[in-house]
Design a protein around this motif. Structure first.
Motif, mmCIF file in Angstrom:
data_model
loop_
_atom_site.group_PDB
_atom_site.id
_atom_site.type_symbol
_atom_site.label_atom_id
_atom_site.label_comp_id
_atom_site.label_asym_id
_atom_site.label_seq_id
_atom_site.Cartn_x
_atom_site.Cartn_y
_atom_site.Cartn_z
ATOM 1 N N ILE A 138 -7.283 -1.809 4.689
ATOM 2 C CA ILE A 138 -7.361 -2.271 3.407
ATOM 3 C C ILE A 138 -6.210 -1.979 2.681
ATOM 4 O O ILE A 138 -5.548 -2.879 2.161
ATOM 5 N N HIS A 139 -5.423 -0.934 2.846
ATOM 6 C CA HIS A 139 -4.209 -0.654 2.216
ATOM 7 C C HIS A 139 -3.198 -1.490 2.852
ATOM 8 O O HIS A 139 -2.362 -2.142 1.993
ATOM 9 N N ASP A 140 -3.103 -1.818 4.150
ATOM 10 C CA ASP A 140 -1.966 -2.649 4.661
ATOM 11 C C ASP A 140 -2.265 -3.950 4.352
ATOM 12 O O ASP A 140 -1.362 -4.651 4.218
ATOM 13 N N TYR A 141 -3.671 -4.401 4.336
ATOM 14 C CA TYR A 141 -3.965 -5.827 3.704
ATOM 15 C C TYR A 141 -3.609 -6.071 2.314
ATOM 16 O O TYR A 141 -2.735 -7.254 2.026
ATOM 17 N N LEU A 142 -3.663 -5.245 1.497
ATOM 18 C CA LEU A 142 -3.291 -5.313 0.070
ATOM 19 C C LEU A 142 -1.700 -5.420 -0.181
ATOM 20 O O LEU A 142 -0.979 -6.349 -0.436
ATOM 21 N N LYS A 143 -1.008 -4.352 1.011
ATOM 22 C CA LYS A 143 0.463 -4.469 0.725
ATOM 23 C C LYS A 143 1.254 -5.521 1.369
ATOM 24 O O LYS A 143 2.078 -6.092 1.022
ATOM 25 N N GLN A 144 0.779 -5.608 2.734
ATOM 26 C CA GLN A 144 1.446 -6.488 3.729
ATOM 27 C C GLN A 144 1.196 -8.100 3.503
ATOM 28 O O GLN A 144 2.119 -8.653 3.572
ATOM 29 N N THR A 145 0.028 -8.238 3.720
ATOM 30 C CA THR A 145 -0.644 -9.533 3.657
ATOM 31 C C THR A 145 -0.742 -10.091 2.204
ATOM 32 O O THR A 145 -0.094 -11.242 1.997
ATOM 33 N N LEU A 146 -1.211 -9.431 1.220
ATOM 34 C CA LEU A 146 -1.368 -9.961 -0.068
ATOM 35 C C LEU A 146 -0.200 -9.705 -0.947
ATOM 36 O O LEU A 146 0.047 -10.340 -2.022
ATOM 37 N N ARG A 147 0.695 -8.823 -0.553
ATOM 38 C CA ARG A 147 1.780 -8.390 -1.384
ATOM 39 C C ARG A 147 1.433 -7.856 -2.798
ATOM 40 O O ARG A 147 2.083 -8.269 -3.685
ATOM 41 N N ALA A 148 0.279 -7.384 -3.100
ATOM 42 C CA ALA A 148 -0.110 -6.881 -4.150
ATOM 43 C C ALA A 148 0.650 -5.830 -4.637
ATOM 44 O O ALA A 148 0.758 -4.866 -3.957
ATOM 45 N N GLU A 149 0.964 -5.868 -6.067
ATOM 46 C CA GLU A 149 1.603 -4.915 -6.634
ATOM 47 C C GLU A 149 0.875 -3.483 -6.865
ATOM 48 O O GLU A 149 -0.263 -3.583 -7.383
ATOM 49 N N PRO A 150 1.356 -2.432 -6.367
ATOM 50 C CA PRO A 150 0.476 -1.255 -6.804
ATOM 51 C C PRO A 150 0.750 -0.694 -8.110
ATOM 52 O O PRO A 150 1.364 -1.271 -8.947
ATOM 53 N N PHE A 151 -0.267 0.303 -8.619
ATOM 54 C CA PHE A 151 0.149 0.889 -9.782
ATOM 55 C C PHE A 151 1.338 1.588 -9.976
ATOM 56 O O PHE A 151 2.233 1.807 -8.965
ATOM 57 N N GLU A 152 1.680 1.953 -11.082
ATOM 58 C CA GLU A 152 2.890 2.642 -11.471
ATOM 59 C C GLU A 152 3.348 3.869 -10.612
ATOM 60 O O GLU A 152 4.392 4.213 -10.001
ATOM 61 N N ASP A 153 2.232 4.460 -10.092
ATOM 62 C CA ASP A 153 2.414 5.598 -9.268
ATOM 63 C C ASP A 153 2.787 5.093 -7.725
ATOM 64 O O ASP A 153 2.592 6.179 -6.674
ATOM 65 N N GLY A 154 2.703 3.937 -7.287
ATOM 66 C CA GLY A 154 2.977 3.429 -6.102
ATOM 67 C C GLY A 154 1.781 3.331 -5.178
ATOM 68 O O GLY A 154 1.628 3.068 -4.134
ATOM 69 N N ARG A 155 0.648 3.398 -5.805
ATOM 70 C CA ARG A 155 -0.796 3.489 -5.065
ATOM 71 C C ARG A 155 -1.692 2.433 -5.560
ATOM 72 O O ARG A 155 -1.689 1.964 -6.560
ATOM 73 N N TYR A 156 -2.528 2.205 -4.496
ATOM 74 C CA TYR A 156 -3.541 1.128 -4.748
ATOM 75 C C TYR A 156 -4.915 2.123 -5.383
ATOM 76 O O TYR A 156 -4.816 3.267 -5.003
ATOM 77 N N VAL A 157 -5.900 1.462 -5.901
ATOM 78 C CA VAL A 157 -7.030 2.025 -6.423
ATOM 79 C C VAL A 157 -8.267 1.645 -5.410
ATOM 80 O O VAL A 157 -8.351 0.186 -5.335
ATOM 81 N N LEU A 158 -9.214 2.521 -4.980
ATOM 82 C CA LEU A 158 -10.487 2.063 -4.445
ATOM 83 C C LEU A 158 -11.398 2.696 -5.083
ATOM 84 O O LEU A 158 -11.569 3.989 -4.930
ATOM 85 N N ILE A 159 -12.343 1.925 -5.507
ATOM 86 C CA ILE A 159 -13.739 2.403 -5.990
ATOM 87 C C ILE A 159 -14.827 2.163 -5.255
ATOM 88 O O ILE A 159 -15.030 1.100 -4.723
ATOM 89 N N THR A 160 -15.538 3.176 -4.644
ATOM 90 C CA THR A 160 -16.820 3.232 -3.995
ATOM 91 C C THR A 160 -17.804 3.755 -4.601
ATOM 92 O O THR A 160 -17.898 4.592 -5.477
ATOM 93 N N ASN A 161 -19.053 4.057 -3.916
ATOM 94 C CA ASN A 161 -19.990 4.992 -4.304
ATOM 95 C C ASN A 161 -20.198 6.139 -3.390
ATOM 96 O O ASN A 161 -19.149 6.436 -2.413
#
Length: 318
Positions: free
Chosen positions: A172-195
């Protein structure tokens, strides 16, 4: 419309007739998480109509080589623009009670009702945002411990047969970063919310235990608050109305993963508590309180699965 009265709504026995504990217990409410990741659109509010049109520039097509040759003009390329319209909605709910209930009850009925309404408002708004976060085009289904299916047209392409684990976090991280090129938050990280189910799938993974349980034991200790794993900030909600359990034998804890500027809000009136001391114009015999706001939430590129545009991955199942 239901009205809370002394005669009909106060249970019999000690609460009505005898001395009782001075400590009133309140039912626990769900934790709210999503709101802190929402960006409010500027320049919209009262007297601006009910709909905001949001302009969006497409990503420029990437080239393999940007070198220039002397004597040959700099090449140019086109860029397209799209829009998304968001229409505000009224949100709210209220509770009405009689003045007799207020006068005869040993507790401050009005204050306790207000407290519960504020709790309901926070949870209700969080659920509205959580629903919007799942509306995007990218759908990720864990089809095994180390296999997955990714669909890009807004519908899951497979049934989930495994829970979240370290492999899926990496994917999931690699898809966000490499495939979608989604910009991370200011701390350089993505967020994942789960239960809770999804989080346990991660912490029970042998790969997690082998490294993180030794190197970062605080994740197990603080996991239900905040944890960083595979450069993703993991947040856990206890509200299964937002993220439930899906897939074969409900094996998977649903989740959403996203980067910066993924979720937005348009707002005319911030949700707040309203009081009506003379409900029904009956000489003050009935009172009411309600929370009310005029706003709406949206996913910035809800209609796109393209790189440079889509910023949310919904983890779930057919």
């Amino acid at each position: 419309m239901p009205v809370n009265t002394w005669t009909q709504d106060i249970p019999g026995g000690p609460l009505k007739n005898h001395a009782i504990s001075a400590n009133l217990r309140h039912q626990a409410v769900n934790k709210t998480i999503f709101m802190e990741y929402v960006t409010t659109e500027p320049g919209f509010g009262r007297k601006k109509g009910d709909t905001l049109t949001i302009p969006r520039w497409s990503a420029l097509t990437r080239k393999n080589n940007y070198r220039l040759t002397e004597g040959i003009p700099i090449p140019t390329q086109g860029i397209s623009m799209s829009t998304q319209s968001v229409t505000v909605t009224e949100f709210g709910n209220g509770v009405e009670h009689t003045n007799l209930m207020e006068m005869l009850n040993s507790f401050d009925v009005g204050s306790n009702i207000q407290r519960k309404l504020i709790e309901q408002m926070r949870v209700g708004i969080d659920e509205a945002i959580g629903s919007v976060a799942q509306d995007g085009q990218i759908k990720y289904a864990p089809t095994g411990v180390a296999t997955r299916n990714i669909a890009t047209a807004g519908t899951f392409g497979a049934t989930a047969s495994a829970n979240l684990n370290m492999y899926h976090l990496e994917e999931i991280h690699d898809y966000l970063k490499q495939t979608l090129r989604a910009e991370p938050f200011e701390d350089g990280r993505y967020v994942l919310i789960t239960n809770v189910t999804g989080f346990r799938g991660i912490t029970r993974d042998p790969d997690f235990k082998e490294w993180y349980a030794w190197a970062r034991p605080e994740i197990k200790d603080r996991g239900f608050v905040d944890a960083v794993i595979e450069n993703m900030r993991i947040r856990v909600t206890d509200n299964t109305n937002i993220l439930g359990t899906v897939g074969t034998n409900s094996v998977l804890g649903e989740a959403v993963a996203f980067g910066r500027d993924a979720l937005g809000m348009v707002e005319v009136m911030t949700p707040e508590l309203l009081l009506e001391p003379n409900k029904g114009q009956d000489f003050g015999r009935s009172q009411a309180a309600a929370w009310y706001g005029v706003l709406e939430f949206f996913q910035v590129y809800v209609d796109s699965g393209n790189a440079g545009e889509s910023r949310v991955v919904h983890i779930g199942s057919l």
